[in-house]
Design an enzyme around this catalytic site. Structure first.
Site, PDB file in Angstrom:
ATOM      1  NE  ARG A 123      39.870  31.752 144.309  1.00  0.00           N
ATOM      2  CZ  ARG A 123      41.127  31.878 144.088  1.00  0.00           C
ATOM      3  NH1 ARG A 123      41.087  33.252 144.245  1.00  0.00           N
ATOM      4  NH2 ARG A 123      42.033  31.423 143.549  1.00  0.00           N
ATOM      5  CE  LYS A 145      20.054  23.050 140.663  1.00  0.00           C
ATOM      6  NZ  LYS A 145      19.331  22.182 140.166  1.00  0.00           N
ATOM      7  CD  GLU A 187      10.915  24.853 134.359  1.00  0.00           C
ATOM      8  OE1 GLU A 187      10.522  24.494 135.496  1.00  0.00           O
ATOM      9  OE2 GLU A 187      11.795  24.285 133.603  1.00  0.00           O
ATOM     10  CE  LYS A 229      14.360  27.238 140.953  1.00  0.00           C
ATOM     11  NZ  LYS A 229      14.962  28.125 140.078  1.00  0.00           N
ATOM     12  CD  GLU A 239      19.167  19.362 142.321  1.00  0.00           C
ATOM     13  OE1 GLU A 239      19.013  18.403 141.890  1.00  0.00           O
ATOM     14  OE2 GLU A 239      19.494  20.302 141.874  1.00  0.00           O
ATOM     15  NE  ARG A 243      17.853  24.326 143.598  1.00  0.00           N
ATOM     16  CZ  ARG A 243      18.299  25.703 143.724  1.00  0.00           C
ATOM     17  NH1 ARG A 243      18.872  26.279 144.611  1.00  0.00           N
ATOM     18  NH2 ARG A 243      18.236  26.529 142.352  1.00  0.00           N
ATOM     19  CG  ASN A 247      15.849  18.035 139.077  1.00  0.00           C
ATOM     20  OD1 ASN A 247      16.341  19.254 138.733  1.00  0.00           O
ATOM     21  ND2 ASN A 247      16.795  17.691 140.274  1.00  0.00           N
ATOM     22  CG  HIS A 250      13.701  19.650 134.638  1.00  0.00           C
ATOM     23  ND1 HIS A 250      12.422  20.112 134.856  1.00  0.00           N
ATOM     24  CD2 HIS A 250      14.307  21.168 134.233  1.00  0.00           C
ATOM     25  CE1 HIS A 250      12.064  21.342 134.954  1.00  0.00           C
ATOM     26  NE2 HIS A 250      13.331  21.971 134.477  1.00  0.00           N
ATOM     27  CG  HIS A 254      17.953  18.833 131.468  1.00  0.00           C
ATOM     28  ND1 HIS A 254      18.470  19.133 132.734  1.00  0.00           N
ATOM     29  CD2 HIS A 254      17.159  19.948 131.280  1.00  0.00           C
ATOM     30  CE1 HIS A 254      18.232  20.007 133.273  1.00  0.00           C
ATOM     31  NE2 HIS A 254      17.360  20.646 132.355  1.00  0.00           N
ATOM     32  CG  HIS A 266      14.106  24.690 129.411  1.00  0.00           C
ATOM     33  ND1 HIS A 266      15.025  23.458 129.719  1.00  0.00           N
ATOM     34  CD2 HIS A 266      13.430  24.701 130.647  1.00  0.00           C
ATOM     35  CE1 HIS A 266      14.884  23.048 131.338  1.00  0.00           C
ATOM     36  NE2 HIS A 266      13.691  23.774 131.565  1.00  0.00           N
TER      37      HIS A 266
END
Length: 362
Positions: A123, A145, A187, A229, A239, A243, A247, A250, A254, A266
């Protein structure tokens, strides 16, 4: 002009614990200081291309820790549950405790995987990220993330898990192939369009200097991107609001990666996604023609793609509708009201989306 051997530290605020992103050259000697005093075992997760460097890093840490290596596939092939299970097996067989640590040593996909493994083992164990690509440095390794892919889409399984430190050693970029540098710049360009227009000015002024890892210009755009960032995720770790602007480009990007079975890099997919988002912004009446033209011109200067086959639209739309950014069945796109002024476009008409897609169709 070669950039000076200085170290820059950018703090990142996180509800799971604040941490620093250290930027410089030959900075891995600081790793032990970032590990807790009770750490006894360290697992370094790395791709095949980083095997020699990972072995050298193990040697440098071996006098203080029991260090194991987990070599995993490169790029998106690493982000599979089978690969995560391989890492869990290593951790279990080595009796890794909650007080031990994992190091992600590779590009963005590797840091995503390493973060996911660290978040899920017992965990949550400590994580240090050592990004070795432009993409990894400015995006994937910062913000907490983590995730893996499924057959249905990218990053659909993941956990927010902040690292205890990030070391962006620019020296590892010196030997990267030119195309790897440029795809990572997608990016950086994104950061310029949504937050720091200075980045765009630097690229337009001298694209060769901006993309050369040894120059002050390169370091400046790296630092600005990381700072952006850090500021955004510091205000919105999970998010829930701000945040979302990260995206930009993206949602379609994606979907393209998924359609191409992750054979596209990417950055290339996000470049097409940004071009689509710019056209969508224009057709929605939010962005002027000059800004759209500037988007295409900058991406072209970096040899990044701005088109995708028209006939793939239905497949891409179906994938986007399963995207984790969709809420209550409604698609959400980050668009621009102006350069440096992102906003959300919720539930746009399918006809509007298709019209924007035709603008980038090949």
């Amino acid at each position: 002009m070669t950039e000076k051997r200085t170290v820059t530290t950018i703090p990142v605020t996180s509800p799971q614990g604040d941490y620093d992103v250290t930027i410089g050259r030959d900075i891995y000697s600081g790793i032990p200081d970032a590990l807790a005093d009770d750490v006894q075992k360290v697992l370094i997760v790395h791709p095949p291309a980083m095997g020699a460097r990972a072995a050298a890093l193990r040697e440098s840490l071996a006098d203080r820790y029991q260090v194991l290596l987990a070599e995993v596939p490169d790029a998106e092939n690493a982000k599979r549950v089978e690969v995560a299970a391989f890492c869990w097996q290593i951790l279990g067989q080595a009796d890794f405790a909650r007080s031990d640590a994992i190091i992600g040593f590779g590009g963005g996909a590797i840091t995503d995987l390493a973060g996911f493994v660290a978040a899920t083992w017992l965990r949550g164990v400590s994580l240090i990220q050592l990004p070795t690509s432009v993409l990894g440095m400015v995006d994937a390794s910062v913000g907490g993330k983590t995730g893996i892919n499924t057959n249905e889409g990218k990053n659909l399984v993941g956990v927010f898990h902040a690292p205890t430190a990030v070391f962006a050693d620019l020296e590892v970029l010196d030997t990267l192939p030119r195309n790897e540098i440029l795809t990572g710049f997608a990016e950086i360009v994104k950061a310029g369009f949504i937050y720091y227009p200075e980045i765009l000015d630097i690229i337009e002024s001298d694209v060769a200097a901006a993309t050369d890892p040894t120059t002050p210009e390169f370091r400046r755009v790296i630092e600005l991107s990381i700072d952006m960032k850090a500021r955004v995720v510091g205000e919105d770790f999970r998010e829930a609001g701000l945040r979302e602007i990260l995206n930009y480009g993206h949602t379609l990007g994606h979907a393209i990666e998924h359609a191409e079975r992750y054979q596209w890099r990417h950055g290339a997919a996000v470049a097409v996604g940004m071009m689509f988002a710019a056209e969508l912004s224009r057709l929605a009446g939010r962005l002027g023609d000059d800004a759209v033209d500037r988007t295409r011109r900058i991406l072209d200067s970096l040899d990044l793609p701005t088109e995708y086959p028209v006939g793939r639209w239905n497949t891409l739309l179906a994938t986007m509708q399963r995207d984790k950014k969709t809420r209550s069945g409604m698609l959400r796109f980050i668009v621009l009201d102006d350069i440096g002024k992102p906003s959300v476009l919720t539930a746009p008409e399918t006809a509007l989306l298709f019209a924007a897609y035709q603008e980038i169709g090949s």
